[in-house]
Scaffold this motif. Structure first.
Motif, mmCIF file in Angstrom:
data_model
loop_
_atom_site.group_PDB
_atom_site.id
_atom_site.type_symbol
_atom_site.label_atom_id
_atom_site.label_comp_id
_atom_site.label_asym_id
_atom_site.label_seq_id
_atom_site.Cartn_x
_atom_site.Cartn_y
_atom_site.Cartn_z
ATOM 1 N N VAL A 282 -5.316 1.804 -30.848
ATOM 2 C CA VAL A 282 -4.800 1.477 -32.177
ATOM 3 C C VAL A 282 -5.063 2.613 -33.165
ATOM 4 N N ASP A 283 -4.200 2.689 -34.170
ATOM 5 C CA ASP A 283 -4.400 3.556 -35.325
ATOM 6 C C ASP A 283 -4.659 2.679 -36.542
ATOM 7 N N VAL A 284 -5.421 3.191 -37.490
ATOM 8 C CA VAL A 284 -5.710 2.468 -38.724
ATOM 9 C C VAL A 284 -5.224 3.307 -39.901
ATOM 10 N N GLU B 120 -3.950 -0.131 -51.509
ATOM 11 C CA GLU B 120 -4.840 -1.214 -51.085
ATOM 12 C C GLU B 120 -4.389 -1.871 -49.783
ATOM 13 N N LYS B 121 -3.225 -1.530 -49.300
ATOM 14 C CA LYS B 121 -2.691 -2.129 -48.068
ATOM 15 C C LYS B 121 -3.342 -1.471 -46.849
ATOM 16 N N VAL B 122 -3.821 -2.289 -45.934
ATOM 17 C CA VAL B 122 -4.494 -1.802 -44.726
ATOM 18 C C VAL B 122 -3.717 -2.275 -43.504
ATOM 19 N N TYR B 123 -3.489 -1.351 -42.579
ATOM 20 C CA TYR B 123 -2.709 -1.636 -41.379
ATOM 21 C C TYR B 123 -3.506 -1.226 -40.141
ATOM 22 N N VAL B 124 -3.449 -2.046 -39.101
ATOM 23 C CA VAL B 124 -3.951 -1.680 -37.778
ATOM 24 C C VAL B 124 -2.750 -1.779 -36.843
#
Length: 266
Positions: free
Chosen positions: A162-164, A169-173
């Motif tokens: 996975v990449d992060v 403020e938006k966080v994605y995995v």
């Protein structure tokens, strides 16, 4: 007849939120909860209309299907769109189920890490929004101090799977196999495209620009993301959407002239 394709990101590439100053000559393209929130310049509108006559334009976005469908550019529909970071292909507005299930197959090895990310975020006191497992493809939420949340997520997750990312403020995995670059490779094969142009502005777009035959990015992109491959950047004070669409049209004219000269034996 050989096919030329433009895979273009949307936000801050083709369209801009109300927070951006793109001048007075602009058109609203997105309404959300009764508010006009996204715009394109009038010049972009005209260039995009013209470009669609000569090239297949494919919106390529991390937006969900629902978020994508809020956008109305006014230039007619797109035969294809890649949403959810390329995990879903829309054909004439309808989801291609075969493409989607292939996406799920490609990220199967990443599911355990996605679930680990969800457990981490459930306990993260900085989280300020619900956790969404978007279409079983990637994880999304919002956090206070997103830099810290992203750093700690990276420390506990396996980067092989996975990449992060964070965008404000938006966080994605996101699974490694769900990159926009992977989607470009798949659409190239799907359409048997001769040449693919790509435009993007964020970390999500690095792999997209890396896999394209011709890549366009705003000023400072290469230094910001350590991008080592060829990409055309534009001046700091120009509107990126106007600039890269003009460049695409000029490139088509140049290639057409070169082909004519070759056929004429010049």
């Amino acid at each position: 007849m050989s096919m030329k394709v433009l895979c273009t990101d949307l936000d801050n590439t083709l369209i801009y939120s109300y927070k951006h100053n793109i001048g007075m000559e602009k058109r609203n393209v997105e309404i959300y909860q009764g508010r006009e929130i996204s715009f394109i310049t009038s010049k972009t509108y005209e260039l995009l209309r013209k470009l669609k006559q000569h090239m297949r334009v494919i919106p390529t976005t991390t937006r969900t299907t629902e978020q994508y469908e809020r956008i109305e550019l006014g230039v007619g529909g797109f035969s294809f769109a890649l949403v959810c970071n390329g995990g879903i292909l829309l054909r004439n507005g309808k989801r291609d189920e075969e493409w989607y299930h292939e996406s799920l197959r490609r990220i199967a090895d990443s599911v355990e890490e996605l679930e680990r990310a969800i457990r981490f975020l459930e306990q993260d006191a900085r989280r300020k929004f619900e956790i969404r497992f978007i279409e079983k493809l990637f994880v999304f939420t919002k956090c206070r101090c997103p830099d810290i949340s992203v750093r700690e997520l990276k420390e506990c997750l396996n980067p092989q799977y996975v990449d992060v990312f964070h965008n404000g403020e938006k966080v994605y995995v996101i699974p490694v196999g769900l990159s926009k670059g992977t989607a470009l490779d798949r659409i190239r094969s799907y359409l048997d495209a001769e040449m693919i142009y790509a435009a993007g502005d964020s970390a999500f777009d690095v792999s997209l620009l890396d896999r394209a035959d011709a890549a366009f990015a705003p000023y400072g992109f290469s230094s910001r993301f350590g991008f080592q491959h060829h990409v055309r950047e534009f001046g700091e004070n120009v509107i990126f959407s106007d600039a890269f669409l003009e460049a695409c049209l000029r490139s088509l004219d140049t290639r057409k002239n070169e082909k004519t000269k070759k056929e004429d034996g010049i």
